[in-house]
Structures are given as C-alpha cells and as structure tokens.
Design an enzyme around this catalytic site. Structure first.
Site, PDB file in Angstrom:
ATOM      1  N   ASP A  12       0.834  -1.208   0.000  1.00 38.50           N
ATOM      2  CA  ASP A  12       0.000   0.000   0.000  1.00 38.50           C
ATOM      3  C   ASP A  12       0.872   1.263   0.000  1.00 38.50           C
ATOM      4  O   ASP A  12       1.972   1.276   0.545  1.00 38.50           O
ATOM      5  CB  ASP A  12      -0.906  -0.011   1.244  1.00 38.50           C
ATOM      6  CG  ASP A  12      -2.046   0.984   1.106  1.00 38.50           C
ATOM      7  OD1 ASP A  12      -2.384   1.356  -0.033  1.00 38.50           O
ATOM      8  OD2 ASP A  12      -2.601   1.397   2.149  1.00 38.50           O
ATOM      9  N   ASN A  14       1.283   3.347  -2.981  1.00 33.57           N
ATOM     10  CA  ASN A  14       1.762   3.766  -4.313  1.00 33.57           C
ATOM     11  C   ASN A  14       1.201   5.117  -4.728  1.00 33.57           C
ATOM     12  O   ASN A  14       1.927   5.981  -5.219  1.00 33.57           O
ATOM     13  CB  ASN A  14       1.316   2.754  -5.379  1.00 33.57           C
ATOM     14  CG  ASN A  14       2.064   1.453  -5.288  1.00 33.57           C
ATOM     15  OD1 ASN A  14       3.060   1.358  -4.585  1.00 33.57           O
ATOM     16  ND2 ASN A  14       1.575   0.454  -5.991  1.00 33.57           N
ATOM     17  N   HIS A  29       2.300   3.761  -8.933  1.00 30.49           N
ATOM     18  CA  HIS A  29       2.087   2.332  -9.207  1.00 30.49           C
ATOM     19  C   HIS A  29       3.273   1.764  -9.984  1.00 30.49           C
ATOM     20  O   HIS A  29       3.730   0.663  -9.727  1.00 30.49           O
ATOM     21  CB  HIS A  29       0.790   2.122  -9.990  1.00 30.49           C
ATOM     22  CG  HIS A  29      -0.439   2.426  -9.186  1.00 30.49           C
ATOM     23  ND1 HIS A  29      -0.670   1.863  -7.952  1.00 30.49           N
ATOM     24  CD2 HIS A  29      -1.501   3.236  -9.425  1.00 30.49           C
ATOM     25  CE1 HIS A  29      -1.823   2.317  -7.470  1.00 30.49           C
ATOM     26  NE2 HIS A  29      -2.344   3.159  -8.339  1.00 30.49           N
ATOM     27  N   LEU A 122      10.065 -20.958  -5.653  1.00 28.69           N
ATOM     28  CA  LEU A 122       9.227 -19.996  -4.923  1.00 28.69           C
ATOM     29  C   LEU A 122       7.863 -19.957  -5.598  1.00 28.69           C
ATOM     30  O   LEU A 122       7.779 -20.012  -6.821  1.00 28.69           O
ATOM     31  CB  LEU A 122       9.868 -18.600  -5.000  1.00 28.69           C
ATOM     32  CG  LEU A 122       9.005 -17.420  -4.538  1.00 28.69           C
ATOM     33  CD1 LEU A 122       8.814 -17.451  -3.018  1.00 28.69           C
ATOM     34  CD2 LEU A 122       9.645 -16.082  -4.945  1.00 28.69           C
ATOM     35  N   ARG A 172       2.205  -4.877   5.971  1.00 18.43           N
ATOM     36  CA  ARG A 172       1.442  -3.864   5.242  1.00 18.43           C
ATOM     37  C   ARG A 172       2.240  -2.570   5.259  1.00 18.43           C
ATOM     38  O   ARG A 172       2.508  -2.018   6.338  1.00 18.43           O
ATOM     39  CB  ARG A 172       0.060  -3.614   5.866  1.00 18.43           C
ATOM     40  CG  ARG A 172      -0.687  -2.545   5.055  1.00 18.43           C
ATOM     41  CD  ARG A 172      -2.075  -2.216   5.545  1.00 18.43           C
ATOM     42  NE  ARG A 172      -2.713  -1.325   4.574  1.00 18.43           N
ATOM     43  CZ  ARG A 172      -3.959  -1.411   4.152  1.00 18.43           C
ATOM     44  NH1 ARG A 172      -4.739  -2.342   4.630  1.00 18.43           N
ATOM     45  NH2 ARG A 172      -4.428  -0.577   3.248  1.00 18.43           N
ATOM     46  N   SER A 180      -8.100  -4.530   5.213  1.00 16.15           N
ATOM     47  CA  SER A 180      -8.734  -4.244   3.919  1.00 16.15           C
ATOM     48  C   SER A 180      -9.222  -5.514   3.203  1.00 16.15           C
ATOM     49  O   SER A 180      -8.981  -5.696   2.010  1.00 16.15           O
ATOM     50  CB  SER A 180      -7.765  -3.461   3.019  1.00 16.15           C
ATOM     51  OG  SER A 180      -7.376  -2.270   3.653  1.00 16.15           O
TER      52      SER A 180
END
Ligand code: IPE
Ligand code: IPE
Ligand code: MG
Length: 224
Positions: A12, A14, A29, A122, A172, A180
């Site tokens: 969060d 951007n 972004h 991964l 976050r 959220s």
C-alpha cells in the site's frame, strides 16, 4: 527461531508516493514495480517458499476507470515481459482471486499459471480481484452444495488459497493499520508488521529487519 515459509504483503502507498514525488498516482504504481522485483529477489535469497502479494482488491473496482486501466496495463506488461524469466528461475505463479477479466487477460493469466505450474523454488501468489468476504461466502456455498460439513479443514481446503499454507508473516506498508478484506481466515495466527514507509520506498533492508524480528518472536498459538 521461527521458520518462515510464507510472507503475505499488502503493498500500500503507491498513490500517495506518486502524488508526492511525481504528481501522479499512476507513477507511484509504476515505481511500486521496482520494489516488487527487489523484494522477490530477497525472498528467494531467504529461501522463503511462498509470497502472496495483494495486487488488486474486489473493492479497488471503485477507483477511477483511468487508474484501474493503468494498473491492469502494468500487470499485463509485467507478465508479458517477465513470465519467461520467472519460469527460468523455477518460480511458480498462482492467481488468487475471481478470474473474470477480459478474455485476453484471462488467457494471459492462465498461460502464465500453466507455464510455471511445475516450478518449485518460490510460489508467487498474486491476489488479484481478491476479497476475503466473497471468498468465504463462495466457500460456504460450495461446501453446502457438496453436502460437506463446515469443519475447519473443509473450509481451508475450499478457499482460493487451497494447498497454500497460511502466511507466517504479513507486512502492510503505507502507514495504515487495517486488513482491507485480505485473507481474513488465513491470517488468524499470522504475525503482523505495519510499516510506515510507502510501498515504492520500502527496500530490502527494511524487509530483512522485519524478517529478523519475526524469526525471534515467540509464537504461542494459544499455548504458553
Ligand atoms: C496500493 O497502493 C496499490 C493498489 C491498491 C493497487 P494505493 O494505490 O492504495 O496507494 P495509496 O494508499 O492511495 O497511497
Ligand atoms: C489494499 O489497499 C489493496 C491492495 C494493496 C491491492 P487499499 O489502498 O485498497 O486499501 P484501503 O482502501 O486503504 O483500505
Ligand atoms: Mg491504499
């Protein structure tokens, strides 16, 4: 030391970063993509097996059309440019969310998932058009239809995250302390770190510090 098998991240900040530094949310972004690449590299270094990135929520459809379009363009370009490379690096990509996008994007997502399905180094879970409440409702509906009992095991097995262990650590960024609508069931016993930095400013040093702290945290799971 706690083993770290799965990190989940709410990327969060951007938009605020973009406005502050480039006068446009969309530039934020784009800048956030660099952070993703750096964090992925470190995740591999740390031998973490799963990373889940909150990329677009079911509520994010309420944003201006132009921003949504920009975000999906970024995603499409990212997949077009990087999926072969991810595959070569033995990375598996999985989409967690409701896949009702344009036929082209649906196809690209399917192709990316199929190409990397057997990879083992991964697993990147992209939470895309993801919302936890909707996921839970769909899961309960499915169990009812299959006439299965509402047990913890059956619920877990029928979530979108089926076959993925619950996150050990949630980060976050962006200086807000909320979930959220992200992985509400799966985060029941996850360690949570709320980070002040905006996602494009978040770096590998920050990440390593959080991991270090996580590893020495006493996890009780209700015991003493
Ligand atoms: C998170 O950054 C990325 C997405 C939701 C796609 P934001 O766009 O929410 O950035 P802020 O919180 O407005 O700064
Ligand atoms: C959460 O961030 C969603 C993603 C990071 C993809 P938001 O910016 O959408 O969350 P709220 O609206 O501030 O709670
Ligand atoms: Mg935000």
């Amino acid at each position: 030391m706690n083993p770290l098998n799965h990190v989940a991240i709410i990327m969060d900040g951007n938009g605020r970063w973009g406005l502050k530094n480039k006068k446009s949310r969309n530039e934020g972004h784009r800048a956030g993509l660099n952070t993703i690449e750096n964090i992925l590299k470190e995740t591999i270094k740390q031998k973490i097996k799963f990373i889940t990135l909150f990329t677009f929520s079911t509520e994010n459809w309420n944003r201006p059309k132009k921003e949504i379009k920009y975000l999906f363009n970024l995603l499409e370009n990212f997949l077009h440019n990087k999926i072969e490379n991810l595959n070569k690096k033995n990375i598996k990509l999985k989409i967690i969310g409701f896949k009702n996008f344009s036929p082209e994007l649906n196809k690209l997502l399917r192709k990316s998932e199929n190409l990397t399905a057997q990879n083992t180094k991964l697993q990147i879970n992209l939470a895309l058009n993801y919302g936890s409440k909707m996921e839970l409702i769909e899961t309960f509906k499915k169990l009812k239809k299959l006439k299965k009992k509402f047990t913890e095991k059956n619920v877990s097995k029928n979530l979108l995250t089926n076959e993925i262990p619950d996150p050990d650590l949630l980060i976050r960024t962006g200086n807000t302390k909320r979930l959220s609508n992200f992985l509400l069931w799966q985060l029941a016993y996850t360690e949570i770190h709320f980070e002040k930095k905006l996602w494009p400013d978040f770096n590998v040093i920050d990440y390593k510090k959080i991991i270090k702290k996580f590893k020495s945290t006493k996890r009780n799971f209700g015991k003493i």
